[in-house]
Design an enzyme around this catalytic site. Structure first.
Site, mmCIF file in Angstrom:
data_model
loop_
_atom_site.group_PDB
_atom_site.id
_atom_site.type_symbol
_atom_site.label_atom_id
_atom_site.label_comp_id
_atom_site.label_asym_id
_atom_site.label_seq_id
_atom_site.Cartn_x
_atom_site.Cartn_y
_atom_site.Cartn_z
ATOM 1 N N THR A 36 0.821 -1.212 0.000
ATOM 2 C CA THR A 36 0.000 0.000 0.000
ATOM 3 C C THR A 36 0.852 1.259 0.000
ATOM 4 O OG1 THR A 36 -1.457 1.284 1.458
ATOM 5 C CG2 THR A 36 -0.114 -0.361 2.519
ATOM 6 N N ASP A 37 0.304 2.346 -0.531
ATOM 7 C CA ASP A 37 1.011 3.629 -0.489
ATOM 8 C C ASP A 37 1.140 4.141 0.948
ATOM 9 O OD1 ASP A 37 -1.667 4.243 -0.054
ATOM 10 O OD2 ASP A 37 -1.749 5.905 -1.487
ATOM 11 N N GLU A 38 0.350 3.567 1.865
ATOM 12 C CA GLU A 38 0.365 4.082 3.241
ATOM 13 C C GLU A 38 1.700 3.841 3.938
ATOM 14 O OE1 GLU A 38 -3.262 3.426 5.449
ATOM 15 O OE2 GLU A 38 -4.403 3.268 3.606
ATOM 16 N N TYR A 88 -1.500 -0.420 11.096
ATOM 17 C CA TYR A 88 -1.704 -1.118 9.807
ATOM 18 C C TYR A 88 -0.534 -0.859 8.864
ATOM 19 C CZ TYR A 88 -3.213 -1.584 4.929
ATOM 20 O OH TYR A 88 -3.265 -1.882 3.590
ATOM 21 N N LYS A 126 2.427 -3.330 7.303
ATOM 22 C CA LYS A 126 2.652 -3.525 5.861
ATOM 23 C C LYS A 126 4.095 -3.157 5.509
ATOM 24 C CE LYS A 126 0.099 -4.591 3.050
ATOM 25 N NZ LYS A 126 -0.356 -5.931 2.535
#
Ligand code: NAD
Ligand code: TYD
Length: 346
Positions: A126-128, A151, A155
């Site tokens: 994810t870009d997060e 989260y 990741k």
């Protein structure tokens, strides 16, 4: 027949990917490994029962023996790893399960896939993991990782384990990092389906903080096209960003949904902000365009209208979810915020 393992294939993106791959690659047999947590739903795959090129395997990635057993039963050559705990708000309520599934689960899968000598491993991230942006700039593949939620930290940890597998063992892993997906079958805890479901039920729409946080929205089918390209053509050891080139503040998304649904803006409630809330995400996906020949193709207005239609047509599914265990989560997450004095209505 090429045997392809998809983890998380009963979840939102995984279920869409399964359908895309079954039609796009007639010589692939899909082994769909999923634990069926609250987010996994086999009813999406009911019509695939008995399909000669789709087999479902219920297993927990955090249990190494269960992963081993799946590889023992199928001669897997390619892996698309999507299984994860995926919701930021839940990670704030209960971080440890994110470490278990996302970090330990990924390491177990890497270990087994390496021992079995798979040809290619696609790690779906994810870009997060890049953290948050100010008013300008975009995340590129070389932006340093600076995750802010449990989260995204879990990741980022899994991304680094994949990186280490490539560098230490020459394991043929590719990582993709995508922006916020929307589309059919998304669990109604995420912004877009939650707002659609609440609006359809004439319930308040909880907008965190000032609603000016920006996300880059991509249709799940565009993401799945990118995943197929990365699985087949991504270079081992490389990272590819995918984004929708569609940056919007949350409030604009919510207002657009209300307009499509013909509902009143007075349903909007400004509630207490998410702790550590990332302000803005924006993706530079030039590398995926240049190297993979991929680009996002679905227009947000059309995709969003079709998504609303989908949720209208599947209200029974949403109602079933909202009457079960999800209700406890919703009360825990929003109870205090939506009750009088809980949030900060403006
Ligand atoms: P989801 O929550 O809808 O589905 C996740 C699936 O993983 C579920 O079916 C669940 O049962 C399964 N799972 C969870 N823990 C497991 C375990 N220990 N063992 C086996 N299966 C397990 O998630 P999603 O939105 O489809 O996201 C899929 C992947 O894409 C995730 O890795 C997520 O980080 C990534 N991603 C999502 C988005 C997004 O906007 N949704 C954006 C970028 C990346
Ligand atoms: P979400 O769908 O949870 O995705 P992510 O946090 O992974 O980007 O949330 C998208 C944006 O919407 C995020 O800025 C948080 C915001 N949001 C709300 O304002 N209210 C809500 O009830 C939810 C679930 C999200």
């Amino acid at each position: 027949m090429t045997h392809v393992l998809i983890t998380g294939g009963a979840g939102f993106i995984g279920a869409n990917l399964v359908r895309r791959l079954l039609s796009a690659r007639p010589d692939w047999k899909l082994v769909n490994l999923d634990l069926l947590t609250y987010a996994g739903d086999l009813s999406w795959l009911a019509d695939l029962e008995g399909h000669p090129r789709h087999v479902f395997e219920r297993a927990d990635l955090a249990e190494r023996a269960q992963v081993d057993a799946v590889f023992e039963r199928h001669p897997i050559e390619l892996v698309a790893h999507l299984a994860a705990e995926s919701h930021v708000d839940r990670s704030i309520l209960e971080p440890a399960i994110f470490v278990r599934s996302n970090v330990l689960g990924t390491q177990n899968l890497l270990d087994v896939a390496r021992a079995r000598k798979v040809r290619r491993f696609l790690h779906v991230s994810t870009d997060e993991v890049y953290g948050t942006l100010g008013a300008t700039g975009k995340f590129s593949e070389s932006t340093p990782l600076a995750p802010n939620s449990p989260y995204s930290a879990s990741k980022a940890a899994s991304d680094l384990l994949v990186r280490a597998a490539f560098h230490t063992f020459g394991f043929p892993a590719v990582t993709s990092r995508c922006s916020n997906n929307y589309g059919p079958r998304q669990f109604p805890e995420k912004l877009i389906p939650l707002m659609i479901a609440n609006a359809l039920a004439d319930q308040p729409l909880p907008v965190y903080g000032d609603g000016q946080q920006v996300r880059d929205w991509i249709h799940v089918d565009d993401h799945c096209d990118g995943l197929l390209a990365a699985l087949e053509r991504g270079r081992p050891g490389e990272v590819y960003n995918f984004g929708g080139e569609c940056e919007l503040p949350n409030l604009t998304v919510v207002r657009t949904l209300l307009r499509i649904l013909g509902k009143d803006e007075r349903l909007i409630r400004y509630v207490a902000d998410r702790p550590g809330h990332d302000r803005r995400y924006a993706i530079d996906c030039e590398k995926a365009k240049a190297e993979l020949g991929w680009r996002p193709q679905r227009r947000f207005d059309e995709g969003l209208a079709a998504t609303v239609d989908w949720y209208r047509a599947h209200q029974e599914w949403v109602a079933r979810i909202r009457s079960g265990a999800y209700r406890d989560y919703y009360d825990r997450q929003y109870g205090g915020r939506l009750s009088p004095g809980g949030g900060a209505p403006r």
